[in-house]
Design an enzyme around this catalytic site. Sequence first.
Site, mmCIF file in Angstrom:
data_model
loop_
_atom_site.group_PDB
_atom_site.id
_atom_site.type_symbol
_atom_site.label_atom_id
_atom_site.label_comp_id
_atom_site.label_asym_id
_atom_site.label_seq_id
_atom_site.Cartn_x
_atom_site.Cartn_y
_atom_site.Cartn_z
ATOM 1 N N ASP A 113 6.208 -7.558 -0.064
ATOM 2 C CA ASP A 113 6.489 -5.986 -0.305
ATOM 3 C C ASP A 113 7.809 -5.914 -1.033
ATOM 4 O O ASP A 113 7.754 -5.694 -2.422
ATOM 5 C CB ASP A 113 6.741 -5.350 1.272
ATOM 6 C CG ASP A 113 6.948 -3.847 1.393
ATOM 7 O OD1 ASP A 113 6.896 -3.348 0.339
ATOM 8 O OD2 ASP A 113 7.203 -3.470 2.375
ATOM 9 N N LYS A 141 1.910 -6.353 -2.900
ATOM 10 C CA LYS A 141 1.969 -4.915 -3.233
ATOM 11 C C LYS A 141 2.447 -4.632 -4.821
ATOM 12 O O LYS A 141 2.367 -3.631 -5.227
ATOM 13 C CB LYS A 141 3.021 -4.175 -2.177
ATOM 14 C CG LYS A 141 2.189 -4.212 -0.875
ATOM 15 C CD LYS A 141 2.949 -3.290 -0.184
ATOM 16 C CE LYS A 141 2.386 -3.092 1.543
ATOM 17 N NZ LYS A 141 3.320 -2.437 2.520
ATOM 18 N N ARG A 175 -2.181 -7.453 15.174
ATOM 19 C CA ARG A 175 -1.974 -8.951 14.440
ATOM 20 C C ARG A 175 -3.429 -9.504 14.640
ATOM 21 O O ARG A 175 -3.926 -10.329 13.676
ATOM 22 C CB ARG A 175 -1.167 -9.900 15.130
ATOM 23 C CG ARG A 175 0.415 -9.444 14.633
ATOM 24 C CD ARG A 175 1.288 -10.828 15.009
ATOM 25 N NE ARG A 175 2.610 -10.451 15.081
ATOM 26 C CZ ARG A 175 3.338 -10.308 14.194
ATOM 27 N NH1 ARG A 175 3.157 -10.411 12.905
ATOM 28 N NH2 ARG A 175 4.840 -9.799 14.272
HETATM 29 P P1 IMP Z 1 9.543 -7.936 2.128
HETATM 30 O O1 IMP Z 1 10.914 -8.835 2.352
HETATM 31 O O2 IMP Z 1 9.984 -6.503 2.033
HETATM 32 O O3 IMP Z 1 8.674 -8.423 0.782
HETATM 33 O O4 IMP Z 1 8.763 -7.908 3.528
HETATM 34 C C1 IMP Z 1 8.137 -8.945 3.772
HETATM 35 C C2 IMP Z 1 7.704 -8.784 5.179
HETATM 36 O O5 IMP Z 1 7.669 -7.277 5.900
HETATM 37 C C3 IMP Z 1 6.130 -9.274 5.386
HETATM 38 O O6 IMP Z 1 5.922 -10.606 5.784
HETATM 39 C C4 IMP Z 1 5.526 -8.608 6.711
HETATM 40 O O7 IMP Z 1 5.968 -8.982 7.956
HETATM 41 C C5 IMP Z 1 6.484 -7.179 6.465
HETATM 42 N N1 IMP Z 1 5.500 -6.124 5.956
HETATM 43 C C6 IMP Z 1 5.769 -5.784 4.602
HETATM 44 N N2 IMP Z 1 4.629 -4.723 4.378
HETATM 45 C C7 IMP Z 1 3.959 -4.810 5.386
HETATM 46 C C8 IMP Z 1 2.620 -3.881 5.561
HETATM 47 O O8 IMP Z 1 2.001 -3.228 4.775
HETATM 48 N N3 IMP Z 1 2.257 -4.054 6.798
HETATM 49 C C9 IMP Z 1 2.638 -5.023 7.956
HETATM 50 N N4 IMP Z 1 3.865 -5.898 7.580
HETATM 51 C C10 IMP Z 1 4.272 -5.490 6.528
HETATM 52 MG MG MG Z 2 6.082 -7.654 10.460
#
Ligand code: IMP
Ligand code: MG
Length: 184
Positions: A113, A141, A175
């Site tokens: 994300d 994403k 999950r």
């Molecule tokens: P980042 O550090 O923002 O890339 O977030 C990554 C983590 O956020 C992932 O490993 C997920 O656990 C959680 N995450 C991000 N987007 C989603 C989503 O659409 N659904 C559920 N969990 C998400």
């Molecule tokens: Mg999570």
Amino acid sequence: MTGAWVDDPRLLGRAVRHIAYEEHEIAARVREMGAEITAAYPDGELLVLGLLKGSFIFLSDLVRHVERPIHVDFVVAASYGDATVSSGLVRLLYAPEMELAGKHILLVEDIVDSGRTLNRLVELLGERGIRSLEICALLHKHVADSLRLEPKFVGFDAPNEFLVGYGLDHAEDFRHLPYIASLE
Ligand code: IMP
Ligand code: MG
């Protein structure tokens, strides 16, 4: 709306906006990814590192399609501060104690994300004298502004929606869905 998921008791009464990936689509793509990983690592020791908790189902399916020797371990990361707004401060609660030096490391993530978690992990793992580091993400994403390392293996380019299932949670629910859905 039609489909078996309408009455799925696992959904806690929540409505599905749409199914992003059906169980059979995920299975087919994960099988391909296993083959891609097998082909990408002709030699050397390969440690597959799953980022908990979100990668647990993906990782367990994926490794069964990697047809070369591997070791498997996990990383547990936690963000400081407000859980809904990613602060960018990530610390490791658990990391492998084994020697990482000289090994190929494949970091397995459920979804990319903002990329903040991965960026910090790439920084930390990069300090351990490893032979190579690559990322494998089931979903990407493509919204992260600066990834230190683009995932080499991506299952699907995901819509910018909040997705649940196949390891992904919303407040620890959902999950265990065998498919990936966007909820209302
Ligand atoms: P980042 O550090 O923002 O890339 O977030 C990554 C983590 O956020 C992932 O490993 C997920 O656990 C959680 N995450 C991000 N987007 C989603 C989503 O659409 N659904 C559920 N969990 C998400
Ligand atoms: Mg999570």
